[in-house]
Design an enzyme around this catalytic site. Sequence first.
Site, PDB file in Angstrom:
ATOM      1  N   TYR A   1      77.637 104.658 -15.742  1.00 37.83           N
ATOM      2  CA  TYR A   1      77.665 105.790 -16.742  1.00 37.83           C
ATOM      3  C   TYR A   1      76.281 106.426 -16.834  1.00 37.83           C
ATOM      4  O   TYR A   1      76.320 107.615 -16.987  1.00 37.83           O
ATOM      5  CB  TYR A   1      78.242 105.179 -18.110  1.00 37.83           C
ATOM      6  CG  TYR A   1      77.879 105.859 -19.274  1.00 37.83           C
ATOM      7  CD1 TYR A   1      78.641 106.977 -19.798  1.00 37.83           C
ATOM      8  CD2 TYR A   1      76.797 105.795 -20.069  1.00 37.83           C
ATOM      9  CE1 TYR A   1      78.386 107.654 -21.093  1.00 37.83           C
ATOM     10  CE2 TYR A   1      76.430 106.494 -21.154  1.00 37.83           C
ATOM     11  CZ  TYR A   1      77.226 107.232 -21.746  1.00 37.83           C
ATOM     12  OH  TYR A   1      76.818 108.250 -22.644  1.00 37.83           O
TER      13      TYR A   1
HETATM   14  C1  UGA Z   1      76.090 103.477 -26.817  1.00 35.75           C
HETATM   15  C2  UGA Z   1      77.325 104.512 -26.492  1.00 35.75           C
HETATM   16  O1  UGA Z   1      78.454 103.867 -26.123  1.00 35.75           O
HETATM   17  C3  UGA Z   1      77.051 105.074 -25.166  1.00 35.75           C
HETATM   18  O2  UGA Z   1      77.915 106.003 -25.082  1.00 35.75           O
HETATM   19  C4  UGA Z   1      75.621 105.802 -25.332  1.00 35.75           C
HETATM   20  O3  UGA Z   1      75.144 106.631 -24.231  1.00 35.75           O
HETATM   21  C5  UGA Z   1      74.501 104.707 -25.618  1.00 35.75           C
HETATM   22  O4  UGA Z   1      74.754 104.291 -26.793  1.00 35.75           O
HETATM   23  C6  UGA Z   1      73.194 105.345 -25.500  1.00 35.75           C
HETATM   24  O5  UGA Z   1      72.343 105.137 -26.378  1.00 35.75           O
HETATM   25  O6  UGA Z   1      72.751 105.729 -24.532  1.00 35.75           O
HETATM   26  P1  UGA Z   1      75.685 100.973 -26.495  1.00 35.75           P
HETATM   27  O7  UGA Z   1      74.243 100.935 -26.722  1.00 35.75           O
HETATM   28  O8  UGA Z   1      76.138  99.994 -25.460  1.00 35.75           O
HETATM   29  O9  UGA Z   1      76.095 102.408 -25.873  1.00 35.75           O
HETATM   30  O10 UGA Z   1      76.409 100.788 -27.905  1.00 35.75           O
HETATM   31  P2  UGA Z   1      77.312  99.835 -28.675  1.00 35.75           P
HETATM   32  O11 UGA Z   1      78.643  99.771 -27.922  1.00 35.75           O
HETATM   33  O12 UGA Z   1      77.331 100.196 -30.191  1.00 35.75           O
HETATM   34  O13 UGA Z   1      76.602  98.286 -28.639  1.00 35.75           O
HETATM   35  C7  UGA Z   1      75.475  97.892 -29.025  1.00 35.75           C
HETATM   36  C8  UGA Z   1      74.900  96.569 -28.641  1.00 35.75           C
HETATM   37  O14 UGA Z   1      76.152  95.698 -29.141  1.00 35.75           O
HETATM   38  C9  UGA Z   1      75.051  96.210 -27.131  1.00 35.75           C
HETATM   39  O15 UGA Z   1      73.705  95.358 -27.108  1.00 35.75           O
HETATM   40  C10 UGA Z   1      76.239  95.643 -26.929  1.00 35.75           C
HETATM   41  O16 UGA Z   1      76.042  94.599 -25.926  1.00 35.75           O
HETATM   42  C11 UGA Z   1      76.489  94.846 -27.997  1.00 35.75           C
HETATM   43  N1  UGA Z   1      78.074  94.643 -28.351  1.00 35.75           N
HETATM   44  C12 UGA Z   1      78.837  95.593 -28.355  1.00 35.75           C
HETATM   45  C13 UGA Z   1      78.389  93.424 -28.622  1.00 35.75           C
HETATM   46  O17 UGA Z   1      77.639  92.569 -28.660  1.00 35.75           O
HETATM   47  N2  UGA Z   1      79.822  93.144 -28.909  1.00 35.75           N
HETATM   48  C14 UGA Z   1      80.670  94.359 -28.910  1.00 35.75           C
HETATM   49  O18 UGA Z   1      81.857  94.079 -29.046  1.00 35.75           O
HETATM   50  C15 UGA Z   1      80.052  95.476 -28.531  1.00 35.75           C
END
Ligand code: UGA
Length: 317
Positions: free
Chosen positions: A149
């Site tokens: 991504y």
């Molecule tokens: C998010 C967005 O989904 C992306 O589209 C975006 O581009 C990205 O931010 C960015 O900043 O560039 P992400 O940081 O993975 O990606 O956002 P979340 O899905 O909210 O996850 C945040 C944290 O929580 C991550 O460390 C993830 O591993 C964790 N997480 C997520 C969990 O522990 N459990 C879950 O069920 C989901």
Amino acid sequence: MRVLVTGCAGFIGSHLCRRLLADGHEVVGVDCFTPYYPRAIKEANVADLLPDPNFTLLELDLATADLRPLLDGVEIVYHQAAQAGVRASWGTQFESYIRHNVLATQRLLEAAKASRLRKFVYASSSSIYGDAECYPTSEDVVPRPVSPYGVTKLAAEQLTYLYWKNYGVPTIALRYFTVYGPGQRPDMAFHKFILAALQGRPVQIYGDGNQTRDFTFVEDAVEANISAGQCEASGVALNVGGGSRVTVNEVLQMLGEILQMELVVEHLPPQKGDVRHTSADITLASRLLGYEPKVDIKTGLELEAAWLQQLLVARAA
Ligand code: UGA
């Protein structure tokens, strides 16, 4: 002013449309309703916008549609459309990321060459940094994504730069850092955590929960777009962080207090493509856009929790 918002039925796109309409603009919204999450959620995102005579919703795919007529009379493009999701971008799914992130952006930029845009704002992502060399991370750190991504978001960001460099398309890229708030996508952490807690299911954490994110409230991201649409600078990429770098464990602590419940936590293995930490140096955005995040993490979490609580009540009625 007539403006175009791509991905208008998505999380950030729909908030941005609402703000642009409130500011008195004529908004053409485009969305292709990819099946990444249910169409009904996207329809609900724009339901309150549809009656506004200044809003037009066009369902089309930027990867195939004729885009020149779309830009007729448009002064600013806010290109929010993307195949989102870091962890889902492996394997056969990659094709969809190439199509909706790289090809769609290239086609929109080609169309923009022939129009007289005041600004082309591109929604980039903190995922382009990968596991950055230093924190807080400034825009001159070498991008090295660790997810497919992130590779596609970076490729598209570089396309916005080269269409500025070669053709003078006035592009600007905003590198969003994990945006959250009411309307957040259902695959994202806070949405999943709050829903699980409210429904009495365990909250699933990837890894030890000590990973950090510079979580950014959606209205702050919207404000950055509004300023980017009006700013002088082109050919640059700017960090848009929330000023709230916290661990996932700290978020759970806050959520327990907000929801007034003991959260049951289940730990799952760390996910491939996830970076360990993000932290935005927002000096440049502050200088060029006057950007300053206004909503702190606790307030933002309360607002997202209240939104999901209301949604559950409405569904049960
Ligand atoms: C998010 C967005 O989904 C992306 O589209 C975006 O581009 C990205 O931010 C960015 O900043 O560039 P992400 O940081 O993975 O990606 O956002 P979340 O899905 O909210 O996850 C945040 C944290 O929580 C991550 O460390 C993830 O591993 C964790 N997480 C997520 C969990 O522990 N459990 C879950 O069920 C989901």
